[in-house]
Scaffold this motif. Structure first.
Motif, short mmCIF file in Angstrom:
data_model
loop_
_atom_site.label_atom_id
_atom_site.label_comp_id
_atom_site.label_asym_id
_atom_site.label_seq_id
_atom_site.Cartn_x
_atom_site.Cartn_y
_atom_site.Cartn_z
N CYS A 146 0.83 -1.21 0.00
CA CYS A 146 0.00 0.00 0.00
C CYS A 146 0.86 1.27 0.00
O CYS A 146 1.93 1.32 0.63
N ASP A 147 0.37 2.28 -0.67
CA ASP A 147 0.97 3.62 -0.59
C ASP A 147 0.21 4.50 0.39
O ASP A 147 0.72 5.51 0.86
N GLY A 148 -1.01 4.12 0.70
CA GLY A 148 -1.85 4.85 1.65
C GLY A 148 -2.95 3.92 2.13
O GLY A 148 -3.07 2.78 1.64
N PHE A 149 -3.76 4.39 3.08
CA PHE A 149 -4.75 3.50 3.69
C PHE A 149 -6.12 4.17 3.80
O PHE A 149 -6.23 5.39 3.93
N VAL A 150 -7.13 3.32 3.78
CA VAL A 150 -8.50 3.71 4.09
C VAL A 150 -8.92 2.88 5.30
O VAL A 150 -8.72 1.67 5.33
N TYR A 151 -9.52 3.54 6.31
CA TYR A 151 -9.82 2.87 7.58
C TYR A 151 -11.31 2.64 7.78
O TYR A 151 -12.14 3.43 7.36
N GLY A 152 -11.60 1.52 8.47
CA GLY A 152 -12.96 1.27 8.91
C GLY A 152 -13.28 2.11 10.14
O GLY A 152 -14.41 2.53 10.36
N ARG A 153 -12.26 2.33 10.99
CA ARG A 153 -12.35 3.24 12.13
C ARG A 153 -10.93 3.68 12.47
O ARG A 153 -9.95 3.06 12.04
N THR A 154 -10.81 4.74 13.27
CA THR A 154 -9.48 5.33 13.51
C THR A 154 -9.18 5.51 15.00
O THR A 154 -8.28 6.24 15.36
N ASN A 155 -9.91 4.85 15.87
CA ASN A 155 -9.79 5.08 17.31
C ASN A 155 -8.73 4.19 17.96
O ASN A 155 -9.01 3.37 18.83
N SER A 156 -7.48 4.35 17.53
CA SER A 156 -6.39 3.54 18.07
C SER A 156 -5.07 4.23 17.82
O SER A 156 -4.94 5.06 16.91
N VAL A 157 -4.06 3.86 18.61
CA VAL A 157 -2.72 4.40 18.40
C VAL A 157 -2.17 3.98 17.04
O VAL A 157 -1.27 4.62 16.50
N VAL A 158 -2.70 2.90 16.48
CA VAL A 158 -2.27 2.44 15.16
C VAL A 158 -2.44 3.55 14.13
O VAL A 158 -1.57 3.79 13.28
N TYR A 159 -3.54 4.26 14.19
CA TYR A 159 -3.83 5.35 13.26
C TYR A 159 -2.97 6.58 13.57
O TYR A 159 -2.34 7.17 12.68
N ASP A 160 -2.92 6.97 14.85
CA ASP A 160 -2.20 8.19 15.21
C ASP A 160 -0.71 8.09 14.96
O ASP A 160 -0.07 9.08 14.57
N PHE A 161 -0.13 6.91 15.17
CA PHE A 161 1.32 6.77 15.08
C PHE A 161 1.78 6.01 13.84
O PHE A 161 2.96 5.68 13.71
N GLY A 162 0.86 5.71 12.93
CA GLY A 162 1.21 5.14 11.63
C GLY A 162 1.91 3.80 11.69
O GLY A 162 2.94 3.61 11.04
N ILE A 163 1.34 2.85 12.43
CA ILE A 163 1.97 1.52 12.50
C ILE A 163 1.09 0.46 11.83
O ILE A 163 1.04 -0.68 12.24
N GLU A 164 0.40 0.87 10.77
CA GLU A 164 -0.36 -0.10 9.99
C GLU A 164 0.59 -1.14 9.41
O GLU A 164 1.73 -0.84 9.05
N CYS A 165 0.12 -2.36 9.30
CA CYS A 165 0.88 -3.45 8.69
C CYS A 165 2.18 -3.75 9.43
O CYS A 165 3.13 -4.30 8.85
N GLN A 166 2.26 -3.38 10.70
CA GLN A 166 3.40 -3.73 11.55
C GLN A 166 2.86 -4.44 12.79
O GLN A 166 2.95 -3.95 13.91
N GLU A 167 2.29 -5.63 12.57
CA GLU A 167 1.57 -6.33 13.61
C GLU A 167 2.45 -6.70 14.79
O GLU A 167 2.04 -6.63 15.95
N TRP A 168 3.70 -7.10 14.52
CA TRP A 168 4.60 -7.45 15.61
C TRP A 168 4.91 -6.22 16.47
O TRP A 168 5.06 -6.32 17.69
#
Length: 533
Positions: A120-142
């Protein structure tokens, strides 16, 4: 004759205490109600990361089709994103074929090269209520799941700290101390400026606040009589689970993770007032030779229960425990355990119970992703299913004993986990029933284990021993956080591991003495004699 008096005095102490103060009355009820808030807040501490650091539903942004107001799951999504067993990929997409046309509504499959998958070059979210959204750690599950691991590691630090503070400064001071840390660090965490700061505060939160439950639990167990210890244990465990359930309920109402964090932890400041209004354990005061404070505590307890302690009984109560601790008060506890084969064996065995139990408990929770539905309702139900297990323990612990209850709980859990591993997913009702029954058994075992461990060790060092066992038990929690990737090899691996550990713990239960209908050991010698007299 003197030796006979020494062995009889602890039993006499219990008898006199119960007669003069009462096993359960207004005093015990008031203090159990006060301990509800610390127990519930510990549930917040143990579960907040499930929503503040939740994995968010997201997908790759598709500039060719999304338009100005993109939708998370449009009808055309599988034309642009690879299909998976759970729906569609969240970190990859099909490479676009060169085109300058924008397809906002249809997004045909012909404009994508389905033989070429790109990140991905960018993301579309179902919801954004998490540190994942604020700190940009999408696709970094570990990286995201480090919050779970550090929560558990922090709890390992909290337990010996709780033992030290509680056993040396008192149960009440310990509760207030940890409450202050929960509030202060919780506020700091809510204002984290990056993910590293969030992780540091997540660790510090449990490390310096996580001891509040064990401190409250020990106080509850020590202020009630033997007849009501199981009741107190179940109440405290249920309040903790209620806190876990409230984590999901509150998260469904407060969307922003920063506001959610403040909502969880700022109200805990009410516990600061416990310094003035909560009682101190009279058992702890007596074990520390604080006779004047112990007398005040005993008189207050008796007065609230509508009783009055006569002078002879008060003199006996104030001298019984100190008489048998004065000769060992300066002796190193570790050396004392090493010199005692009975206590050394016990200290090597009880941590294994805890490691196995926390591994199964948290492992089943982490691997409960197969339970579909509303994420908040699902979490609440998974948490609350433990409460029937707690109260089953209440009904059977004083009928069949601690060892039988633990053995059956561990073995039934092992059977359920093993059967679940080999049950086809198409047998939905059967697999769900096995899963829930196994989770129910963890509630039964957890309540029984707290009580059993507490009753195996002496009053003077009970919190330290309980803290030692449950601290090592956190190793199971840390290991449990790494079980989901094993499902890539075979989905039944985690469940088989849970079954093996449950069986091992069940067998080891047989190596310890039964504490059912035995007085709580007040001295080291009492603990050594458990099962022998």
């Amino acid at each position: 004759m003197a030796q006979k008096q020494e062995t009889e005095t602890p039993a006499e102490f219990e008898e006199v205490l119960n007669r003069e103060v009462g096993q359960f009355g207004r005093f015990q009820l008031i203090n159990l109600l006060l301990l509800a808030l610390p127990a519930i807040s510990s549930g917040f501490l143990a579960g907040d990361y499930n929503f503040t650091a939740a994995r968010l539903p997201h997908r790759c942004a598709i500039p060719e089709c999304d338009g100005e107001s993109p939708v998370y799951d449009p009808d055309w999504i599988l034309n642009a994103v690879p299909k998976t067993d759970t729906g569609f990929a969240d970190c990859t997409r099909f490479a676009p074929i060169n085109t300058t046309v924008i397809y906002n509504d249809t997004c045909p499959a012909q404009i994508f090269d389905k033989m070429k998958v790109v990140n991905c070059d960018g993301f579309v979210y179902g919801r954004t209520n998490s540190v994942v959204y604020d700190f940009g750690i999408e696709c970094q599950e570990w990286i995201r799941t480090l919050s779970i691991t550090l929560n558990s590691v922090g709890a390992m630090v909290a337990l010996p700290l709780a033992g030290f503070v509680s056993d040396y400064f008192g149960r009440r001071i310990s509760i207030v101390f940890f409450a202050f840390n929960i509030v202060a660090i919780g506020i700091t965490k809510a204002f984290s400026v990056n993910y590293v700061m969030y992780l540091v505060t997540q660790f510090a939160h449990t490390a310096f606040g996580g001891g509040i439950f064990s401190a409250a639990y020990i106080l509850a167990a020590e202020i009630v009589g033997p007849k009501y210890r199981v009741t107190a244990s179940c109440i405290m465990s249920s309040l903790f689970t209620l806190g876990l359930g409230l984590v999901g309920a509150i998260a469904s109402l407060v969307e922003n993770w920063r506001n959610l964090t403040l909502t969880y932890f700022v109200p805990v400041s009410i516990v600061f007032s416990y310094y003035w209004i909560a009682c101190e354990s009279h058992r702890w005061l007596l074990s520390k030779h604080k006779t004047e404070e112990a007398q005040v505590a005993l008189e207050r307890a008796a007065r609230l229960n509508g009783r009055k302690i006569n002078d002879q009984s008060m003199k006996f109560l104030l001298t019984a425990i100190p008489r048998y601790t004065k000769n060992t008060e300066n002796e190193n506890l570790v050396l004392r355990v090493i010199k005692s084969p009975v206590m050394l064996k016990r200290c090597c065995t009880t941590p294994i119970y805890w490691i196995a139990t926390t591994f199964i408990y948290y492992g089943m929770t982490i691997n409960s992703v197969s339970l579909s539905g509303n994420v908040y309702l699902n979490y609440v139900l998974v948490a609350l299913i433990e409460i029937p297990g707690f109260w089953t323990a209440y009904l059977v612990l004083d009928k069949f004993g601690r060892k039988v209850t633990l053995l059956i709980g561990y073995m039934v859990c092992a059977v359920c986990c093993f059967a679940f591993a080999f049950t086809p997913k198409s047998f939905y009702v059967l697999s769900l029933s096995l899963y829930l029954l196994g989770k129910y058994c963890t509630g039964l075992v957890m309540t029984s284990l707290y009580l059993f461990t507490s009753e195996l060790y002496p009053t003077r060092h009970r919190h330290s021993f309980l803290g030692f066992s449950s601290m090592l038990g956190r190793i199971g929690t840390v290991i449990a956080s790494f079980t989901p990737p094993l499902m890539d090899y075979w989905s039944g691996i985690p469940s088989v591991m849970f079954a093996v550990m449950s069986t091992l713990a069940g067998v080891l239960v047989l190596t310890q003495p039964e504490t059912f209908r035995k007085k709580v050991p007040d001295t080291f010698e009492d603990a050594e004699l458990l099962g022998k007299i």
